[in-house]
Design a protein around this motif. Structure first.
Motif, PDB file in Angstrom:
ATOM      1  N   GLU A 204      20.870  14.116 -10.577  1.00 17.29           N
ATOM      2  CA  GLU A 204      20.082  12.806 -11.147  1.00 17.29           C
ATOM      3  C   GLU A 204      20.658  11.522 -10.895  1.00 17.29           C
ATOM      4  O   GLU A 204      20.007  10.477 -10.685  1.00 17.29           O
ATOM      5  N   HIS A 205      21.975  11.580 -11.451  1.00 20.66           N
ATOM      6  CA  HIS A 205      22.660  10.276 -11.561  1.00 20.66           C
ATOM      7  C   HIS A 205      22.938   9.874 -10.060  1.00 20.66           C
ATOM      8  O   HIS A 205      22.766   8.812  -9.852  1.00 20.66           O
ATOM      9  N   MET A 206      23.337  11.034  -9.106  1.00 22.09           N
ATOM     10  CA  MET A 206      23.602  10.232  -7.789  1.00 22.09           C
ATOM     11  C   MET A 206      22.269   9.633  -7.025  1.00 22.09           C
ATOM     12  O   MET A 206      22.351   8.781  -6.482  1.00 22.09           O
ATOM     13  N   ASN A 207      21.213  10.477  -7.452  1.00 22.22           N
ATOM     14  CA  ASN A 207      19.910   9.601  -6.932  1.00 22.22           C
ATOM     15  C   ASN A 207      19.717   8.465  -7.212  1.00 22.22           C
ATOM     16  O   ASN A 207      19.287   7.516  -6.500  1.00 22.22           O
ATOM     17  N   ARG A 208      19.738   8.363  -8.760  1.00 27.40           N
ATOM     18  CA  ARG A 208      19.403   6.766  -9.385  1.00 27.40           C
ATOM     19  C   ARG A 208      20.481   5.777  -8.814  1.00 27.40           C
ATOM     20  O   ARG A 208      20.046   4.636  -8.223  1.00 27.40           O
ATOM     21  N   TYR A 209      21.837   6.163  -8.848  1.00 28.58           N
ATOM     22  CA  TYR A 209      22.685   5.178  -8.581  1.00 28.58           C
ATOM     23  C   TYR A 209      23.085   4.883  -6.908  1.00 28.58           C
ATOM     24  O   TYR A 209      23.285   3.761  -6.469  1.00 28.58           O
ATOM     25  N   SER A 210      22.662   6.024  -6.016  1.00 31.35           N
ATOM     26  CA  SER A 210      22.555   5.587  -4.786  1.00 31.35           C
ATOM     27  C   SER A 210      21.522   4.779  -4.110  1.00 31.35           C
ATOM     28  O   SER A 210      21.722   4.011  -3.317  1.00 31.35           O
ATOM     29  N   SER A 211      20.409   4.829  -4.727  1.00 27.96           N
ATOM     30  CA  SER A 211      19.397   3.701  -4.636  1.00 27.96           C
ATOM     31  C   SER A 211      19.821   2.408  -4.991  1.00 27.96           C
ATOM     32  O   SER A 211      19.779   1.571  -4.169  1.00 27.96           O
ATOM     33  N   LEU A 212      20.224   2.287  -6.309  1.00 34.23           N
ATOM     34  CA  LEU A 212      20.932   0.920  -6.545  1.00 34.23           C
ATOM     35  C   LEU A 212      22.051   0.541  -5.643  1.00 34.23           C
ATOM     36  O   LEU A 212      22.173  -0.558  -5.339  1.00 34.23           O
ATOM     37  N   GLY A 213      22.850   1.440  -5.546  1.00 35.75           N
ATOM     38  CA  GLY A 213      23.936   1.146  -4.308  1.00 35.75           C
ATOM     39  C   GLY A 213      23.696   0.519  -3.132  1.00 35.75           C
ATOM     40  O   GLY A 213      24.131  -0.320  -2.446  1.00 35.75           O
ATOM     41  N   ALA A 214      22.453   1.349  -2.816  1.00 35.52           N
ATOM     42  CA  ALA A 214      21.880   0.916  -1.491  1.00 35.52           C
ATOM     43  C   ALA A 214      21.288  -0.396  -1.427  1.00 35.52           C
ATOM     44  O   ALA A 214      21.578  -1.291  -0.209  1.00 35.52           O
ATOM     45  N   GLU A 215      20.718  -1.009  -2.559  1.00 32.78           N
ATOM     46  CA  GLU A 215      20.178  -2.344  -2.732  1.00 32.78           C
ATOM     47  C   GLU A 215      21.325  -3.233  -2.588  1.00 32.78           C
ATOM     48  O   GLU A 215      21.293  -4.464  -1.779  1.00 32.78           O
ATOM     49  N   MET A 216      22.510  -2.896  -3.317  1.00 35.74           N
ATOM     50  CA  MET A 216      23.583  -3.901  -3.120  1.00 35.74           C
ATOM     51  C   MET A 216      24.238  -3.954  -1.836  1.00 35.74           C
ATOM     52  O   MET A 216      24.721  -5.139  -1.246  1.00 35.74           O
ATOM     53  N   ALA A 217      24.445  -2.722  -1.150  1.00 32.77           N
ATOM     54  CA  ALA A 217      24.938  -2.682   0.142  1.00 32.77           C
ATOM     55  C   ALA A 217      24.103  -3.471   1.227  1.00 32.77           C
ATOM     56  O   ALA A 217      24.709  -4.138   1.903  1.00 32.77           O
ATOM     57  N   ALA A 218      22.821  -3.262   0.914  1.00 30.18           N
ATOM     58  CA  ALA A 218      21.877  -3.978   1.836  1.00 30.18           C
ATOM     59  C   ALA A 218      21.868  -5.638   1.801  1.00 30.18           C
ATOM     60  O   ALA A 218      21.971  -6.116   2.775  1.00 30.18           O
ATOM     61  N   ALA A 219      22.107  -5.955   0.401  1.00 27.40           N
ATOM     62  CA  ALA A 219      22.072  -7.300   0.379  1.00 27.40           C
ATOM     63  C   ALA A 219      23.504  -7.878   0.912  1.00 27.40           C
ATOM     64  O   ALA A 219      23.506  -9.157   1.197  1.00 27.40           O
ATOM     65  N   LYS A 220      24.418  -7.133   1.015  1.00 29.00           N
ATOM     66  CA  LYS A 220      25.832  -7.864   1.541  1.00 29.00           C
ATOM     67  C   LYS A 220      25.684  -7.514   3.106  1.00 29.00           C
ATOM     68  O   LYS A 220      26.676  -7.697   4.017  1.00 29.00           O
ATOM     69  N   GLY A 221      24.594  -7.228   3.728  1.00 27.23           N
ATOM     70  CA  GLY A 221      24.387  -6.859   5.036  1.00 27.23           C
ATOM     71  C   GLY A 221      25.088  -5.446   5.614  1.00 27.23           C
ATOM     72  O   GLY A 221      25.328  -5.476   7.051  1.00 27.23           O
ATOM     73  N   GLN A 222      25.335  -4.527   4.837  1.00 27.08           N
ATOM     74  CA  GLN A 222      26.285  -3.321   5.460  1.00 27.08           C
ATOM     75  C   GLN A 222      24.737  -2.611   6.026  1.00 27.08           C
ATOM     76  O   GLN A 222      23.778  -2.875   5.788  1.00 27.08           O
TER      77      GLN A 222
END
Length: 281
Positions: A204-222
């Motif tokens: 459950e933690h992985m699903n929630r944090y991977s979504s938030l981490g993806a938003e941060m990574a996308a914002a950085k252009g990754q």
């Protein structure tokens, strides 16, 4: 000197008693306070917090950094100890902090910083010139009940203790950190992070944090290409499990590093998903 313990919560009935029990001697008899900012828990979190004498504020969820800063702003103590609801203090850590919360006699050793035999520094809560404004605390992470000592999960230092007015949580969707204006040093004894009691908790933690981490990574252009979705998780597992000795943590270590690699894959797959959906708009 007084201490404010600040915590944000949401449905932490299973953890909050352990956390507050570990700090109650630090705030009793007028030595400090407990500030809890709750996001509308539907379990007994608020009731339990109030039973420990906590000052509870119920506020809509605004994100980790904003919520934690809200709790910090409500603190009135000279020093602030910021904890997650699933963390507690080692008795030795509580003793070190508690031993320095009372004004010492003039000329006593408590007016200055003392070095432990291991080379770590014990805190002084006195307003001495040159004294540090914040303290890093090592953290023991528990997975399925086992302390994970290898694979990069120890000592996992977190800056959690700081002088009021000197620290603030840096804005981030996930993995938010406290920034302190001034000198910082590291303590010897640890926080105990009772993070994932079951595999379901971690998934459950992985699903929630991977979504938030993806938003941060996308914002950085990754990017979410094949290298990041397939090969990066594989290299992450090999590096942490073998080169950083994660295999020494037994079956729990194996499962943790396997699923952490899955988390990395999910994160970059969601980065691809975000970029793909934006292109179709």
């Amino acid at each position: 000197m007084t201490l404010s313990v600040v915590i944000i919560t949401y449905n932490e009935e299973a953890n909050i008693s352990r956390t507050l029990e570990s700090v109650k001697t630090l705030v009793c008899d007028g030595k400090g306070e407990i500030i809890v900012v709750d996001s509308g828990s539907t379990d007994r979190t608020v009731e339990i917090a109030k039973s420990f004498g906590a000052k509870v504020f119920v506020e809509p969820w605004k994100g980790y950094a904003v919520q934690k800063n809200s709790a910090i702003e409500k603190a009135s103590g000279d020093w602030i100890l910021s904890l997650d609801a699933d963390e507690s203090l080692e008795p030795e850590l509580a003793a070190v902090i508690g031993g320095h919360c009372s004004p010492p006699k003039i000329g006593s050793a408590d007016w200055c910083l003392t070095m432990s035999p291991a080379g770590h520094v014990a805190p002084s809560f006195q307003l001495a010139k040159g004294a540090p404004e914040g303290f890093w605390i090592p953290r023991k992470n528990f997975f399925l009940g086992r302390w994970i000592e290898h694979g990069g999960f120890w000592p996992d230092r977190k800056l959690r203790l700081f002088r009021r007015g000197k620290g603030k949580v840096k804005d981030a969707l996930v993995h938010e950190t406290i920034e302190v204006n001034g000198n910082t040093i590291t303590l010897k004894h640890a926080l105990l992070h009772h993070s994932y009691a079951t595999l379901s908790d971690y998934i459950e933690h992985m699903n929630r944090y991977s979504s938030l981490g993806a938003e941060m990574a996308a914002a950085k252009g990754q990017q979410g290409g094949v290298i990041n979705i397939v090969f990066r998780p594989l290299f992450t597992f090999i590096y942490n499990y073998f080169f950083r000795l994660g295999f020494l943590d037994g079956r729990e270590g194996l499962l943790l590093h396997l699923y952490h690699a899955v988390y990395v894959s999910w994160k970059y797959a969601k980065v691809w998903e975000l970029s793909h959906s934006r292109k179709q708009r």
